[in-house]
Design a protein around this motif. Structure first.
Motif, PDB file in Angstrom:
ATOM      1  N   MET A 122       0.627  -1.154   0.016  1.00 21.46           N
ATOM      2  CA  MET A 122       0.054   0.149   0.069  1.00 21.46           C
ATOM      3  C   MET A 122       0.786   1.207   0.028  1.00 21.46           C
ATOM      4  N   ARG A 123       1.921   1.285   0.856  1.00 19.39           N
ATOM      5  CA  ARG A 123       2.773   2.340   0.501  1.00 19.39           C
ATOM      6  C   ARG A 123       3.560   2.539  -0.657  1.00 19.39           C
ATOM      7  N   TYR A 124       3.881   1.492  -1.485  1.00 18.85           N
ATOM      8  CA  TYR A 124       4.602   1.663  -2.674  1.00 18.85           C
ATOM      9  C   TYR A 124       3.476   2.204  -3.576  1.00 18.85           C
ATOM     10  N   ASP A 135       3.163   6.011  -3.360  1.00 19.29           N
ATOM     11  CA  ASP A 135       4.262   6.702  -3.806  1.00 19.29           C
ATOM     12  C   ASP A 135       5.273   5.824  -4.535  1.00 19.29           C
ATOM     13  N   PRO A 136       4.894   5.488  -5.637  1.00 14.01           N
ATOM     14  CA  PRO A 136       5.852   4.496  -6.315  1.00 14.01           C
ATOM     15  C   PRO A 136       7.150   5.034  -6.854  1.00 14.01           C
ATOM     16  N   GLN A 137       7.191   6.174  -6.942  1.00 10.84           N
ATOM     17  CA  GLN A 137       8.498   7.078  -7.251  1.00 10.84           C
ATOM     18  C   GLN A 137       9.059   6.378  -8.675  1.00 10.84           C
ATOM     19  N   GLY A 138       8.369   6.382  -9.751  1.00  9.59           N
ATOM     20  CA  GLY A 138       8.752   5.778 -10.705  1.00  9.59           C
ATOM     21  C   GLY A 138       8.497   4.465 -11.016  1.00  9.59           C
ATOM     22  N   LEU A 193      -9.305  -4.319  -5.507  1.00  7.91           N
ATOM     23  CA  LEU A 193      -8.271  -3.539  -5.995  1.00  7.91           C
ATOM     24  C   LEU A 193      -8.908  -2.576  -7.112  1.00  7.91           C
ATOM     25  N   PRO A 194      -8.525  -1.231  -6.801  1.00  5.20           N
ATOM     26  CA  PRO A 194      -8.842  -0.220  -8.029  1.00  5.20           C
ATOM     27  C   PRO A 194      -8.136  -0.892  -9.120  1.00  5.20           C
ATOM     28  N   ALA A 195      -8.677  -0.700 -10.496  1.00  7.97           N
ATOM     29  CA  ALA A 195      -7.967  -1.143 -11.921  1.00  7.97           C
ATOM     30  C   ALA A 195      -6.624  -0.747 -11.818  1.00  7.97           C
ATOM     31  N   SER A 196      -6.288   0.289 -11.366  1.00 10.33           N
ATOM     32  CA  SER A 196      -4.848   1.337 -11.422  1.00 10.33           C
ATOM     33  C   SER A 196      -4.030   0.784 -10.569  1.00 10.33           C
ATOM     34  N   TYR A 197      -4.252   0.054  -9.546  1.00 11.74           N
ATOM     35  CA  TYR A 197      -3.508  -0.594  -8.378  1.00 11.74           C
ATOM     36  C   TYR A 197      -2.330  -1.321  -8.877  1.00 11.74           C
ATOM     37  N   LEU A 198      -1.243  -0.650  -8.441  1.00 12.01           N
ATOM     38  CA  LEU A 198       0.001  -1.520  -8.938  1.00 12.01           C
ATOM     39  C   LEU A 198       0.162  -2.816  -8.187  1.00 12.01           C
ATOM     40  N   THR A 199       0.418  -3.769  -8.919  1.00  6.96           N
ATOM     41  CA  THR A 199       0.426  -5.310  -8.436  1.00  6.96           C
ATOM     42  C   THR A 199       1.486  -5.994  -9.168  1.00  6.96           C
ATOM     43  N   PRO A 200       2.209  -7.055  -8.441  1.00  5.05           N
ATOM     44  CA  PRO A 200       3.138  -7.889  -9.304  1.00  5.05           C
ATOM     45  C   PRO A 200       2.292  -9.007 -10.047  1.00  5.05           C
ATOM     46  N   ASN A 201       2.907  -9.498 -11.120  1.00  3.46           N
ATOM     47  CA  ASN A 201       2.203 -10.549 -11.741  1.00  3.46           C
ATOM     48  C   ASN A 201       2.021 -11.836 -10.845  1.00  3.46           C
TER      49      ASN A 201
END
Length: 157
Positions: free
Chosen positions: A1-3, A6-9, A48-56
């Motif tokens: 969730m922290r990532y 603020d994914p910082q790129g 999760l929102p569709a935009s949520y960054l996740t690993p494969n």
């Protein structure tokens, strides 16, 4: 969730949740609905929102999946339920029967109406949700057809 905050790129190269699904219906939904208002119900992560960054990942409720990919009812997961606060707009669910109870549980605090589309002869157990049967002869992945029909109605409004 922290990532995600603020994914910082995005140094880990995580992907928006929607991009992990290859069926064209997901792309069509993503084109029609703001990715922060479109949600993915994942057997591996929760809601999760569709935009949520996740690993494969490859986790499923499907009994046809290889055993290491399958989430069983007795398995313990710390599912996310990442819904916006104080939103009362309608929410609809397109998915197989194995996902309905997880959807109902993870969205129980949503203030707006929740509709669950289903295809089985018997309605699913989805506490607090409006149930709407989608009649089709398609048995496997019928929810793609249902979502497509829903999108067509949305566009005609």
């Amino acid at each position: 969730m922290r990532y995600n905050a603020d994914p910082q790129g995005d140094p880990l190269g995580l992907l928006p949740a929607i991009s992990l699904y290859t069926h064209p219906t997901y792309r069509r939904l993503a084109e029609a609905i703001d990715p922060n208002r479109l949600f993915i119900l994942s057997a591996g992560w929760g809601l999760l929102p569709a935009s949520y960054l996740t690993p494969n990942y490859d986790i499923t409720f499907s009994p046809m999946a290889e055993p290491y990919k399958r989430r069983r009812r007795a398995d313990r997961y710390q599912d996310f339920a990442i819904l916006p606060d104080n939103v009362d707009e309608p929410m609809v669910f397109f998915g197989g029967k194995d996902y309905v109870q997880l959807f109902a549980s993870l969205t129980r605090t949503h203030r707006g109406p929740r509709t669950v589309f289903y295809n089985s002869q018997l309605p699913p157990n989805a506490s607090g949700c409006r149930l709407e049967r989608f009649a089709t002869t398609t048995r496997t992945n019928w929810h793609y057809e249902c979502a497509g029909g829903w999108l067509a109605q949305l566009r005609s409004c």
